[in-house]
Design an enzyme around this catalytic site. Structure first.
Site, PDB file in Angstrom:
ATOM      1  N   CYS A   1      -2.196   8.459   3.832  1.00 38.04           N
ATOM      2  CA  CYS A   1      -2.075   8.251   2.394  1.00 38.04           C
ATOM      3  C   CYS A   1      -3.380   8.592   1.704  1.00 38.04           C
ATOM      4  CB  CYS A   1      -1.626   6.833   2.078  1.00 38.04           C
ATOM      5  SG  CYS A   1      -2.502   5.599   2.997  1.00 38.04           S
TER       6      CYS A   1
ATOM      7  N   GLU B   1       0.891  -1.164   0.000  1.00 34.73           N
ATOM      8  CA  GLU B   1       0.000   0.000   0.000  1.00 34.73           C
ATOM      9  C   GLU B   1       0.916   1.196   0.000  1.00 34.73           C
ATOM     10  OE1 GLU B   1      -3.169   0.666   0.218  1.00 34.73           O
ATOM     11  OE2 GLU B   1      -4.003  -1.349   0.403  1.00 34.73           O
TER      12      GLU B   1
END
Ligand SMILES: Cc1cc2nc3c(=O)[nH]c(=O)nc-3n(C[C@H](O)[C@H](O)[C@H](O)COP(=O)(O)OP(=O)(O)OC[C@H]3O[C@@H](n4cnc5c(N)ncnc54)[C@H](O)[C@@H]3O)c2cc1C
Lengths: 528, 464
Positions: free
Chosen positions: A327, A293
């Site tokens: 993020c 990720e």
């Protein structure tokens, strides 16, 4: 996986009620009396006289980002040797853990969730101090950690049933999911419990063993997770904590006994891991699987018909919550030119009204960034745009906290670094576009495809953008952060990651291998 | 008095109020089109959703074609154009036939412009039923006319959400201006004993309802004191002006997230020495909150502990943020802070009514204001006040303009004081307000919806 139907998200603390806040502050005060926390060594050796781990790498210290003089935890700085020792232990533990009934692992993980639940306030307080995470977000992170354990436990129970296959006379066909082996989990500091809890529990509950390396900034949060897993009954060696920075992580990625790597962090580190993991090592008889990720450069598209009363607070929250260190955070606003003026004006006013202060203060909208290095990195972005007009909020004066003022730039040239690169800090770029279609093209041309937002009141526009699937997580008429397990499975495409949605129904499949068996049931011409 | 006797008197009051409704009855035909529309809306949740979303987006449409586009999209959606391709859409039975017919109409080119004009007009005229004008000045005629019909008023300034200091400042300026205008206007109105006095003294004619969330962008659910610092100066200035103009300043209550800030701030300021003699002021109590009795006790204790020259008004409402509170709690996994049973909510309202009236009868410098359109809730307050032998002026009833016009007329007919809550503001702000009021008014749980669709009066007046 119908088992998920029984899943419920862990309720957030109702911090709007004064007694709940008072309780939280008591937990924080109580935790302070125990600081600094001392975390044991990775390789199982006793805490050395020199304060170092077994591998002789010295020690690692975490600090309160709002007050770096406050030492939160001391942990061994793991070395490559520590990493090797940890993998050896996890490998030795594999057979026993993998051959347990799935239901035993499921119950163990559920027990661990219960243990985290019992320590909720203390753990949230730890995040407030060690990660500088404001209370509501710290609490949400603890809840999400619990959610991951519960959700993946239910998922694993369902997975253990296998999948029904086509059967014809004379054949018995079955498909079972098997664990893959030792997994290395390399986690970030921004969701210091939830993200590792997700990656570690997914690997464990499906029968793998794990070496878990938390971010060097948040070793105590990582330790708390492992503590709960061990206390719940996961064997000591089935999940091994390895504190440290880059060196042990590199060793884990390269290690021939490691079968899978679950990583969340920067794009550069992620790509490095993918490359390194692809390199076979002597004695390695498998292909490593990497679940990564990585970053985002997330855009919020604002249509001309959007309701600014809703859009402005949602953008502010998405861009500046936890100082933009997610993020999923919003980095760019792409606003249709008809309403570009009022939007940027109101955004500017809303940003000026933000309060920056210590995470432990309930009145702070955003906190310090994680460390001095982050201040320098974000500062370089701001300096690079030296002459561009900007809007900023005040930061507290006279403290050593790692504060960066929340900042917005309007109509920067598209060549600007702030428009192109991931800042990972409280910096927002607001750009005008001619239409939603034009905004969509900008999103599609970007390197990342993690989260995105759309503000519109037109059902057709919603459908148009939804169908395109331009990002992993599209949020319509709401903030673009705060994905909930089971509700908004999380993860993106392009350079944002390799795929499986965390907190979604498919995630566990990345940690297992399907094996099918076909048995001939015909003997002497008879089906028996 | 025992419950049965009280209830008999409530029935008597209920029938009197009902008899006072214009045209003497329940089934007064509204304007044909509007009645038809209300019937469609109540019976057709998808159409209701589509139209509300249209009203909501209406001010953001920059051209006629934009308007038509939105209207036909929303109607199409409600009418069941499949959103995710064949087979995946909801089954046909859930779709709105009316919406589909309307969608076909708006989709036809030749009809585009007239439809848009009608849609624009219709929405604007609906909004005008609820909104008295752009500002106090513009509403002057309407306010005087209300006064002459025996109704006093309180003004509410509609606007966009306050997200910046500048917007907070602007709202404070509008409040200042409105207080001045109201004081001027009121001075020219004819004397009206029922509206000008109660047993505790004179009642200011200028009356403004203020939203603290509009005064500052610093309301934070988790840090109620932050708004105190941020809004203190602005609210102080308004209190001082109200004192100078002899006006009444009321703070509205909003979502639960802001209750602590609003209450703390207002009570802290009012307790200052400079406000001992005035102005007249008040706050709102929301009966739908399950902990509202504690909140009432806190208010009563404060009134008792802070004797002031001007009595303190407590406006009792059920609460306007019911859906918001339910949704927020469900999304966070919190205990729902509001009653979820309609009757329990009404019962609690009556309980708090009695507690307020008891306090007044006990000699506290308190002005209870019963704000509701529910004849049962109103009748209960009047019956209980009678039982306590309170003078008729002691209880004020309050209604919202647009929703409660008939109710106000009925209260007039019974010779009691009624105050009409009059929102003023521009069309953009008016739309959002209209959406909220329409949603409330057409929900299954609304007294007015039941009344409008011809439910039996006896059932409506039943003890909750
Ligand atoms: C003058 C005036 C001022 C007002 N000021 C405020 C204010 O400052 N703050 C504020 O919040 N509201 C305020 N209100 C609005 C008021 O709360 C709503 O208009 C009111 O709730 C409608 O109630 P009713 O008694 O007229 O109608 P009713 O039909 O008797 O009651 C409807 C109300 O019941 C409640 N309800 C609905 N469904 C349920 C359910 N399933 N279970 C339990 N309860 C349910 C809701 O509160 C709903 O609004 C004011 C109203 C008036 C008249």
């Amino acid at each position: 996986m119908t088992a998920h139907a029984t899943f419920r998200n862990e309720p957030a603390l109702e911090l709007r009620r004064e007694p709940v806040r008072a309780q939280a502050l008591r937990a924080l005060a109580e935790l302070r009396t125990k600081l600094p926390l001392r975390i044991g060594s990775a390789s199982g050796a006793a805490w050395g006289a020199d304060g170092a781990g077994g591998g002789g790498g010295g020690e690692l210290r975490s600090h309160n980002p709002a007050d770096p003089a406050e030492l939160i935890a001391v942990a061994p700085a793991g070395t490559a040797a520590d990493a090797r020792a940890a993998v050896t232990r996890a490998d030795a533990a594999l057979t026993a853990w993998a051959s347990l009934e799935a239901s035993v692992r499921v119950r163990t993980l559920q027990r661990a969730a219960g243990l985290l639940r019992e320590r909720r306030l203390e753990l949230a307080a730890l995040e407030v101090l060690e990660a500088g995470k404001p209370w509501p977000e710290a609490d949400a992170d603890v809840c999400e950690a619990i959610d991951f354990l519960e959700y993946y436990a239910l998922g694993a129970a369902a997975l253990a049933q296998g999948v029904a296959l086509l059967q014809v006379p004379g054949e018995r066909n079955t498909l079972r999911y098997h664990p893959r082996g030792v997994h290395a989990v390399i986690a970030p500091w921004n969701f210091p419990l939830a993200i590792p809890a997700g990656m570690v529990s997914a690997a464990l509950v499906t029968g793998n063993t794990v070496v878990f390396k938390p971010a060097e900034q948040t070793p105590a949060c990582g330790h708390a997770l492992v503590q709960a897993l061990h206390a719940a009954g996961v064997p000591e060696d089935a999940v091994v904590l390895l504190t440290g920075s880059d060196e042990p992580a590199r060793e884990l990625v390269a290690h021939p006994l490691v079968h899978g790597i679950a990583f969340t962090g920067s794009c550069a580190a992620g790509q490095h891991i993918i490359r390194a993991a692809a390199e076979p090592h002597p004695g390695q008889r498998h292909v490593k699987r990497v679940i990564a990720e990585m970053g985002g450069k997330n855009c919020i598209i604002v249509d001309a018909d959007a309701d600014l009363d809703d859009a402005v607070p949602a953008i502010v929250k998405s861009a500046f919550g936890f100082a933009g260190q997610k993020c999923s955070a919003a980095a760019r606003v792409l606003v249709c030119e008809e309403i570009a003026e009022p939007l940027s004006e109101r955004l500017a006013g809303a940003i000026a009204a933000l309060r920056v202060g210590p995470a432990e203060d309930f009145a702070s909208d955003l906190s310090a960034v994680i460390d001095a290095e982050a201040v320098t990195r974000i500062g370089a972005f701001l300096e690079g745009a030296e002459h561009a007009p900007r809007v900023q909020a005040q930061v507290p004066a006279g403290t050593d906290g790692h504060y960066v003022p929340p900042t917005m730039f309007v109509d920067l040239p598209s060549s600007s670094r702030i428009v192109r690169e991931e800042v990972f800090g409280p910096v927002l770029s607001c750009e005008r576009v001619t239409s939603v279609e034009a905004a969509v093209r900008i999103v599609q041309e970007g390197d990342f495809g993690l989260t995105g937002g759309l503000f519109t009141r037109s059902p057709r526009t919603i459908e148009y953008v939804s169908r395109l699937g331009i990002v992993g997580n599209l949020y319509v008429n709401r903030e673009i952060t705060g994905a909930m397990v089971g509700r908004q499975p999380f993860g993106g495409g392009r350079l944002s990651g390799t795929g499986p949605k965390a907190g979604g129904p498919d995630y566990l499949l990345s940690f297992v291998e399907a094996r099918s068996v076909s048995e001939n049931t015909v003997r002497h011409g008879l089906v028996i | 008095m025992d419950e049965v006797t009280l209830d008999e008197r409530v029935q008597v009051w209920g029938s009197r109020l009902a008899a006072g409704l214009p045209s003497g009855g329940l089934r007064r035909p509204r304007a044909g089109a509007e009645q038809l529309m209300m019937r469609w809306l109540i019976g057709d949740p998808r159409l209701r959703a589509a139209l509300f979303r249209f009203v909501d987006v209406r001010p953001a449409c920059h051209s006629r074609s934009e308007l038509v586009r939105h209207l036909s999209e929303l109607l199409e959606e409600a009418g069941g154009r499949e959103r995710f391709g064949a087979g995946e859409g909801p089954v046909d039975g859930e779709h709105s036939g009316v919406a589909r017919r309307l969608a076909r109409l708006t989709g036809r080119r030749a009809l585009e412009l007239p439809t848009a004009a009608a849609a624009a007009l219709g929405v604007a005229s609906m909004a005008h039923r609820f909104i008295a004008g752009e500002d106090a000045e513009a509403a002057a005629g309407e306010l005087r006319s209300l006064w002459e019909h025996g109704r006093c008023v309180t003004l509410d300034l509609l606007g966009e959400a306050t997200l910046t200091e500048g917007e907070g400042e602007l709202y404070a300026e509008r409040c200042t201006q409105t207080l001045r205008t109201l004081a001027q206007l009121g001075a020219a109105w004819q004397p009206a004993p029922m509206l000008d006095h109660d047993g505790l003294g004179p009642l200011p004619r200028a009356n403004l309802s203020v939203k603290v969330s509009a005064l500052t962008p610093h309301l934070r659910a988790n840090a109620p004191r932050r708004a105190l610092e941020a809004a203190r100066e602005r609210l102080l200035a308004l209190l001082r002006l109200a004192r100078e103009l002899d006006a009444h300043l009321h703070v509205d209550m909003e979502s639960l997230d802001t209750r602590e800030s609003i209450t703390e701030l207002f009570l802290e300021l009012l307790a200052r020495d400079e406000f001992v003699a005035g102005p007249s002021a008040g706050i709102v109590l929301q009966a739908y909150l399950t902990d509202s009795e504690e909140q009432l006790e806190r208010l009563l204790a404060w009134v008792e502990g802070n004797p002031r020259g001007a009595p303190f008004t407590v406006r009792l409402v059920k609460g306007a943020y019911w859906d918001h509170e339910v949704v927020l709690a469900a999304q966070h996994g919190w205990r729902t802070p509001v009653f979820t049973d309609r009757r329990a909510c009404d019962r609690h309202y009556e309980h708090l009514t009695r507690r307020l009236l008891d306090a007044r009868a006990g000699g506290l410098a308190l002005r209870p204001a019963i704000a509701s359109h529910n004849l049962r809730s109103l009748a209960h307050a009047l019956a209980y006040a009678d039982a306590l032998r309170l003078e008729p002026e002691a209880v004020e009833l309050q209604v919202l303009r647009g929703l409660g016009d008939d109710t106000a007329a009925a209260i007039n007919a019974c010779g009691r004081r009624v105050r009409v809550y009059c929102p003023v503001g521009d069309l953009v702000a008016g739309m959002a307000y209209l959406v909220r009021r329409l949603l409330e008014n057409t929900s299954n749980d609304s007294f007015l919806a039941a009344l409008g669709s011809g439910a039996d009066l006896r059932l409506l007046l039943e003890r909750p």
